[in-house]
Design a protein around this motif. Structure first.
Motif, PDB file in Angstrom:
ATOM      1  N   ALA A   1       0.834  -1.199   0.000  1.00 21.20           N
ATOM      2  CA  ALA A   1       0.000   0.000   0.000  1.00 21.20           C
ATOM      3  C   ALA A   1       0.868   1.248   0.000  1.00 21.20           C
ATOM      4  O   ALA A   1       2.053   1.204   0.332  1.00 21.20           O
ATOM      5  N   ALA A   2       0.241   2.345  -0.384  1.00 21.02           N
ATOM      6  CA  ALA A   2       0.875   3.659  -0.336  1.00 21.02           C
ATOM      7  C   ALA A   2       0.194   4.468   0.756  1.00 21.02           C
ATOM      8  O   ALA A   2      -1.030   4.405   0.923  1.00 21.02           O
ATOM      9  N   PHE A   3       0.987   5.218   1.507  1.00 21.87           N
ATOM     10  CA  PHE A   3       0.495   6.020   2.619  1.00 21.87           C
ATOM     11  C   PHE A   3       1.045   7.435   2.522  1.00 21.87           C
ATOM     12  O   PHE A   3       2.124   7.654   1.959  1.00 21.87           O
ATOM     13  N   ILE A   4       0.318   8.375   3.105  1.00 22.75           N
ATOM     14  CA  ILE A   4       0.884   9.694   3.378  1.00 22.75           C
ATOM     15  C   ILE A   4       0.952   9.834   4.890  1.00 22.75           C
ATOM     16  O   ILE A   4       0.183   9.204   5.626  1.00 22.75           O
ATOM     17  N   THR A   5       1.882  10.651   5.353  1.00 23.59           N
ATOM     18  CA  THR A   5       2.060  10.890   6.779  1.00 23.59           C
ATOM     19  C   THR A   5       1.485  12.246   7.138  1.00 23.59           C
ATOM     20  O   THR A   5       1.825  13.251   6.512  1.00 23.59           O
TER      21      THR A   5
ATOM     22  N   GLU B   1       5.530  -3.257  -7.447  1.00 21.06           N
ATOM     23  CA  GLU B   1       4.168  -2.743  -7.618  1.00 21.06           C
ATOM     24  C   GLU B   1       4.142  -1.220  -7.538  1.00 21.06           C
ATOM     25  O   GLU B   1       3.515  -0.556  -8.362  1.00 21.06           O
ATOM     26  N   PHE B   2       4.792  -0.666  -6.529  1.00 20.32           N
ATOM     27  CA  PHE B   2       4.834   0.793  -6.343  1.00 20.32           C
ATOM     28  C   PHE B   2       5.434   1.470  -7.571  1.00 20.32           C
ATOM     29  O   PHE B   2       4.884   2.437  -8.097  1.00 20.32           O
ATOM     30  N   ASN B   3       6.576   0.947  -8.028  1.00 16.94           N
ATOM     31  CA  ASN B   3       7.259   1.544  -9.175  1.00 16.94           C
ATOM     32  C   ASN B   3       6.449   1.432 -10.463  1.00 16.94           C
ATOM     33  O   ASN B   3       6.383   2.385 -11.241  1.00 16.94           O
TER      34      ASN B   3
ATOM     35  N   TYR C   1       4.480   7.329   0.496  1.00 10.87           N
ATOM     36  CA  TYR C   1       5.442   6.301   0.881  1.00 10.87           C
ATOM     37  C   TYR C   1       4.898   4.908   0.625  1.00 10.87           C
ATOM     38  O   TYR C   1       3.713   4.652   0.852  1.00 10.87           O
ATOM     39  N   GLY C   2       5.765   3.998   0.192  1.00 11.69           N
ATOM     40  CA  GLY C   2       5.396   2.607  -0.037  1.00 11.69           C
ATOM     41  C   GLY C   2       5.628   1.754   1.197  1.00 11.69           C
ATOM     42  O   GLY C   2       6.686   1.848   1.815  1.00 11.69           O
ATOM     43  N   TYR C   3       4.651   0.931   1.525  1.00  6.53           N
ATOM     44  CA  TYR C   3       4.735   0.037   2.678  1.00  6.53           C
ATOM     45  C   TYR C   3       4.293  -1.369   2.280  1.00  6.53           C
ATOM     46  O   TYR C   3       3.620  -1.549   1.277  1.00  6.53           O
ATOM     47  N   TYR C   4       4.663  -2.345   3.103  1.00  8.34           N
ATOM     48  CA  TYR C   4       4.220  -3.722   2.897  1.00  8.34           C
ATOM     49  C   TYR C   4       3.868  -4.344   4.242  1.00  8.34           C
ATOM     50  O   TYR C   4       4.339  -3.908   5.292  1.00  8.34           O
ATOM     51  N   GLU C   5       3.007  -5.358   4.178  1.00 13.14           N
ATOM     52  CA  GLU C   5       2.567  -6.071   5.369  1.00 13.14           C
ATOM     53  C   GLU C   5       2.578  -7.562   5.055  1.00 13.14           C
ATOM     54  O   GLU C   5       2.089  -7.974   4.008  1.00 13.14           O
ATOM     55  N   VAL C   6       3.123  -8.361   5.951  1.00 18.02           N
ATOM     56  CA  VAL C   6       3.190  -9.808   5.759  1.00 18.02           C
ATOM     57  C   VAL C   6       2.280 -10.496   6.771  1.00 18.02           C
ATOM     58  O   VAL C   6       2.439 -10.309   7.976  1.00 18.02           O
ATOM     59  N   CYS C   7       1.310 -11.244   6.256  1.00 24.80           N
ATOM     60  CA  CYS C   7       0.447 -12.102   7.088  1.00 24.80           C
ATOM     61  C   CYS C   7      -0.210 -11.366   8.256  1.00 24.80           C
ATOM     62  O   CYS C   7      -0.322 -11.916   9.355  1.00 24.80           O
ATOM     63  N   GLY C   8      -0.610 -10.134   8.056  1.00 26.30           N
ATOM     64  CA  GLY C   8      -1.304  -9.391   9.103  1.00 26.30           C
ATOM     65  C   GLY C   8      -0.396  -8.757  10.134  1.00 26.30           C
ATOM     66  O   GLY C   8      -0.876  -8.225  11.133  1.00 26.30           O
ATOM     67  N   GLY C   9       0.903  -8.787   9.896  1.00 24.37           N
ATOM     68  CA  GLY C   9       1.850  -8.155  10.809  1.00 24.37           C
ATOM     69  C   GLY C   9       1.835  -6.642  10.647  1.00 24.37           C
ATOM     70  O   GLY C   9       0.979  -6.078   9.963  1.00 24.37           O
TER      71      GLY C   9
ATOM     72  N   TYR D   1       8.098  -0.142   6.107  1.00 25.09           N
ATOM     73  CA  TYR D   1       8.478   0.794   5.060  1.00 25.09           C
ATOM     74  C   TYR D   1       9.369   0.105   4.024  1.00 25.09           C
ATOM     75  O   TYR D   1      10.320  -0.579   4.371  1.00 25.09           O
ATOM     76  N   THR D   2       9.046   0.285   2.740  1.00 22.85           N
ATOM     77  CA  THR D   2       9.832  -0.325   1.663  1.00 22.85           C
ATOM     78  C   THR D   2      11.114   0.441   1.369  1.00 22.85           C
ATOM     79  O   THR D   2      11.995  -0.072   0.693  1.00 22.85           O
ATOM     80  N   GLY D   3      11.179   1.688   1.829  1.00 22.83           N
ATOM     81  CA  GLY D   3      12.310   2.545   1.486  1.00 22.83           C
ATOM     82  C   GLY D   3      11.993   3.441   0.301  1.00 22.83           C
ATOM     83  O   GLY D   3      12.832   4.238  -0.120  1.00 22.83           O
ATOM     84  N   LEU D   4      10.773   3.328  -0.254  1.00 26.33           N
ATOM     85  CA  LEU D   4      10.382   4.129  -1.416  1.00 26.33           C
ATOM     86  C   LEU D   4       9.474   5.281  -1.019  1.00 26.33           C
ATOM     87  O   LEU D   4       8.633   5.144  -0.139  1.00 26.33           O
TER      88      LEU D   4
END
Length: 137
Positions: A26-30, A62-64, A104-112, A116-119
């Motif tokens: 997902a993409a987020f703004i802060t 995906e983000f790119n 910002y790009g983020y990822y989540e694994v198995c509901g954790g 931050y992806t660093g992007l």
């Protein structure tokens, strides 16, 4: 006896679903007091909940691909800019005014937790009453 077989099958199916691994991107703004999800990519299947790097790398791709490497003015398949798509989402979340925010790009694994992806977007996002505008810094 048949009831016991059905119950065992239901328990086995529930456990199999619990063991499925997945990756969310997902993409987020802060904002000052929270993070707002502005775009969620389709869920990505992974083999194990231990595959954080695989999930992260797929989310970076995906983000790119979606954003033209973080360009808020890149065109989507829907014929609008990435930024306008995000402004539309933000308007639906009752945030039609956004000024000078990176995405910002983020990822989540198995509901954790989201990681931050660093992007980040290459430019800032500005929405004025739900309409993307060029940002003035």
């Amino acid at each position: 006896m048949k009831l016991a077989v059905v119950l065992i099958a239901l328990v086995a199916a529930a456990r199999a679903q619990q063991n499925e691994a997945w990756c969310r991107c997902a993409a987020f703004i802060t904002n000052d007091d929270d993070e707002t999800m502005v775009y969620e990519y389709p869920e990505i299947p992974i083999d194990s909940c231990e595959e954080h790097n695989k999930c992260k790398n797929k989310c970076i791709t995906e983000f790119n691909e979606y954003s033209g490497y973080g360009d808020m003015w890149a065109m989507t398949e829907d014929g609008i800019t990435v930024g306008q798509s995000i402004c539309n989402t933000l308007t639906g979340l009752h945030h039609p005014y956004v000024h000078n925010h990176y995405v910002y790009g983020y990822y989540e694994v198995c509901g954790g937790p989201w990681e931050y992806t660093g992007l980040a977007s290459t430019g800032m996002l500005c929405c004025d009453d739900g309409v993307q505008e060029h940002c003035i810094e």
